[in-house]
Design a protein around this motif. Structure first.
Motif, PDB file in Angstrom:
ATOM      1  N   ALA A 171       0.821  -1.201   0.000  1.00 19.92           N
ATOM      2  CA  ALA A 171       0.000   0.000   0.000  1.00 19.92           C
ATOM      3  C   ALA A 171       0.860   1.259   0.000  1.00 19.92           C
ATOM      4  CB  ALA A 171      -0.916   0.009   1.217  1.00 19.92           C
ATOM      5  N   ALA A 172       0.458   2.193  -0.843  1.00 15.46           N
ATOM      6  CA  ALA A 172       1.079   3.517  -0.843  1.00 15.46           C
ATOM      7  C   ALA A 172       0.264   4.423   0.076  1.00 15.46           C
ATOM      8  CB  ALA A 172       1.112   4.083  -2.260  1.00 15.46           C
ATOM      9  N   PRO A 173       0.882   5.463   0.600  1.00  9.90           N
ATOM     10  CA  PRO A 173       0.145   6.359   1.499  1.00  9.90           C
ATOM     11  C   PRO A 173      -1.069   6.975   0.817  1.00  9.90           C
ATOM     12  CG  PRO A 173       2.492   6.752   1.671  1.00  9.90           C
ATOM     13  CD  PRO A 173       2.306   5.820   0.520  1.00  9.90           C
ATOM     14  N   ALA A 174      -2.121   7.190   1.583  1.00  9.19           N
ATOM     15  CA  ALA A 174      -3.353   7.754   1.034  1.00  9.19           C
ATOM     16  C   ALA A 174      -3.167   9.186   0.556  1.00  9.19           C
ATOM     17  CB  ALA A 174      -4.452   7.693   2.092  1.00  9.19           C
ATOM     18  N   THR A 175      -2.113   9.846   1.011  1.00  8.86           N
ATOM     19  CA  THR A 175      -1.899  11.246   0.658  1.00  8.86           C
ATOM     20  C   THR A 175      -1.223  11.432  -0.697  1.00  8.86           C
ATOM     21  OG1 THR A 175       0.191  11.172   1.864  1.00  8.86           O
ATOM     22  CG2 THR A 175      -1.764  11.958   3.066  1.00  8.86           C
ATOM     23  N   ILE A 176      -0.826  10.317  -1.322  1.00  8.35           N
ATOM     24  CA  ILE A 176      -0.144  10.407  -2.614  1.00  8.35           C
ATOM     25  C   ILE A 176      -1.076  11.000  -3.657  1.00  8.35           C
ATOM     26  CG2 ILE A 176       0.808   9.042  -4.506  1.00  8.35           C
ATOM     27  CD1 ILE A 176       2.662   9.400  -2.143  1.00  8.35           C
ATOM     28  N   PHE A 177      -0.528  11.902  -4.478  1.00  5.91           N
ATOM     29  CA  PHE A 177      -1.333  12.572  -5.497  1.00  5.91           C
ATOM     30  C   PHE A 177      -1.754  11.604  -6.592  1.00  5.91           C
ATOM     31  CE2 PHE A 177      -3.209  15.863  -7.767  1.00  5.91           C
ATOM     32  CZ  PHE A 177      -2.678  16.026  -9.030  1.00  5.91           C
ATOM     33  N   ILE A 178      -0.784  10.947  -7.236  1.00  2.93           N
ATOM     34  CA  ILE A 178      -1.078   9.974  -8.300  1.00  2.93           C
ATOM     35  C   ILE A 178      -0.120   8.791  -8.163  1.00  2.93           C
ATOM     36  CG2 ILE A 178      -1.134   9.506 -10.778  1.00  2.93           C
ATOM     37  CD1 ILE A 178      -1.682  12.422 -11.287  1.00  2.93           C
ATOM     38  N   VAL A 179      -0.676   7.593  -8.306  1.00  3.88           N
ATOM     39  CA  VAL A 179       0.138   6.387  -8.354  1.00  3.88           C
ATOM     40  C   VAL A 179       0.073   5.839  -9.774  1.00  3.88           C
ATOM     41  CG1 VAL A 179       0.531   4.084  -7.426  1.00  3.88           C
ATOM     42  CG2 VAL A 179      -0.375   5.879  -5.938  1.00  3.88           C
ATOM     43  N   TYR A 180       1.197   5.711 -10.402  1.00  2.00           N
ATOM     44  CA  TYR A 180       1.260   5.194 -11.770  1.00  2.00           C
ATOM     45  C   TYR A 180       1.476   3.689 -11.724  1.00  2.00           C
ATOM     46  CZ  TYR A 180       1.503  10.109 -13.069  1.00  2.00           C
ATOM     47  OH  TYR A 180       1.227  11.444 -13.235  1.00  2.00           O
ATOM     48  N   ASP A 181       2.568   3.198 -12.298  1.00  2.00           N
ATOM     49  CA  ASP A 181       2.837   1.762 -12.274  1.00  2.00           C
ATOM     50  C   ASP A 181       3.085   1.270 -10.852  1.00  2.00           C
ATOM     51  OD1 ASP A 181       4.757   1.246 -15.380  1.00  2.00           O
ATOM     52  OD2 ASP A 181       2.737   2.013 -14.989  1.00  2.00           O
ATOM     53  N   MET A 182       2.695   0.038 -10.607  1.00  2.00           N
ATOM     54  CA  MET A 182       3.017  -0.661  -9.365  1.00  2.00           C
ATOM     55  C   MET A 182       3.484  -2.061  -9.741  1.00  2.00           C
ATOM     56  SD  MET A 182      -0.151   0.492  -6.890  1.00  2.00           S
ATOM     57  CE  MET A 182       0.772   0.444  -5.343  1.00  2.00           C
ATOM     58  N   GLY A 183       4.289  -2.644  -8.886  1.00  7.47           N
ATOM     59  CA  GLY A 183       4.766  -3.982  -9.233  1.00  7.47           C
ATOM     60  C   GLY A 183       5.585  -4.617  -8.142  1.00  7.47           C
ATOM     61  N   SER A 191       4.865  17.734  -8.629  1.00 10.42           N
ATOM     62  CA  SER A 191       6.134  17.075  -8.303  1.00 10.42           C
ATOM     63  C   SER A 191       6.515  16.101  -9.415  1.00 10.42           C
ATOM     64  CB  SER A 191       6.042  16.347  -6.967  1.00 10.42           C
ATOM     65  OG  SER A 191       5.054  15.322  -7.014  1.00 10.42           O
ATOM     66  N   THR A 192       7.773  15.685  -9.410  1.00 12.37           N
ATOM     67  CA  THR A 192       8.265  14.764 -10.431  1.00 12.37           C
ATOM     68  C   THR A 192       7.981  13.320 -10.024  1.00 12.37           C
ATOM     69  OG1 THR A 192      10.053  16.285 -10.997  1.00 12.37           O
ATOM     70  CG2 THR A 192      10.306  13.980 -11.676  1.00 12.37           C
ATOM     71  N   PRO A 193       7.388  12.535 -10.914  1.00  7.82           N
ATOM     72  CA  PRO A 193       7.160  11.120 -10.576  1.00  7.82           C
ATOM     73  C   PRO A 193       8.477  10.392 -10.307  1.00  7.82           C
ATOM     74  CG  PRO A 193       5.814  11.750 -12.439  1.00  7.82           C
ATOM     75  CD  PRO A 193       6.762  12.893 -12.183  1.00  7.82           C
ATOM     76  N   SER A 194       8.487   9.555  -9.293  1.00 10.91           N
ATOM     77  CA  SER A 194       9.670   8.781  -8.927  1.00 10.91           C
ATOM     78  C   SER A 194       9.242   7.410  -8.429  1.00 10.91           C
ATOM     79  CB  SER A 194      10.463   9.491  -7.820  1.00 10.91           C
ATOM     80  OG  SER A 194      10.894  10.762  -8.231  1.00 10.91           O
ATOM     81  N   ASP A 195      10.200   6.501  -8.412  1.00  7.82           N
ATOM     82  CA  ASP A 195       9.939   5.160  -7.890  1.00  7.82           C
ATOM     83  C   ASP A 195      10.211   5.105  -6.390  1.00  7.82           C
ATOM     84  OD1 ASP A 195      11.151   3.214 -10.760  1.00  7.82           O
ATOM     85  OD2 ASP A 195       9.282   4.294 -10.392  1.00  7.82           O
ATOM     86  N   TYR A 196       9.321   4.441  -5.678  1.00 12.21           N
ATOM     87  CA  TYR A 196       9.488   4.224  -4.249  1.00 12.21           C
ATOM     88  C   TYR A 196       9.281   2.737  -3.970  1.00 12.21           C
ATOM     89  CZ  TYR A 196       9.254   9.259  -3.860  1.00 12.21           C
ATOM     90  OH  TYR A 196       9.505  10.595  -4.001  1.00 12.21           O
TER      91      TYR A 196
END
Length: 121
Positions: A23-35, A105-110
């Motif tokens: 799970a990503a934090p609920a405050t994230i603006f946009i989630v793109y790819d996940m894996g 903000s710039t999209p990045s991988d976490y």
């Protein structure tokens, strides 16, 4: 810093199943790819599966037909259903997400913290 939270690893017998969640934090603006990636001792890290925001999927050949990746965009969560597990699936599994933390903000991988999956009798 964006921290993904994983759950669901453990010990399972050959032929068994496990379901991983991330799970990503609920405050994230946009989630793109996940894996999910995995790395077994002495082996290179490999991409297990990934899913786009519109649920297009890609799998490693070694898991096709056995693993299923899915996501719940409202919950910002990705799942990996693993069936017919065998010893070669034993590895440390890590989830990732390409996210835009805030508008502009710039999209990045976490990454998640990693979870161990051990397939053994």
């Amino acid at each position: 810093q964006v921290q993904l939270v994983e759950s669901g690893g453990g010990l399972v017998q050959p032929g068994g199943s496990l379901r991983l969640s991330c799970a990503a934090p609920a405050t994230i603006f946009i989630v793109y790819d996940m894996g999910w990636y995995r790395q077994a001792p002495g082996k290179q890290r490999e991409l297990v599966a990934r899913i786009t925001r519109l649920s297009s999927t890609k799998y490693a050949d070694s898991v096709k037909g056995r693993f299923t990746i899915s996501r719940d965009n409202a919950k910002r969560t990705v799942y990996l259903q693993m069936n017919s597990l065998n010893a070669e699936d034993t590895a440390a599994y890590s989830c990732y997400a390409t996210v835009q933390p805030r508008a502009g903000s710039t999209p990045s991988d976490y990454w998640g913290q990693g979870t161990q999956v051990t397939v053994s009798s």
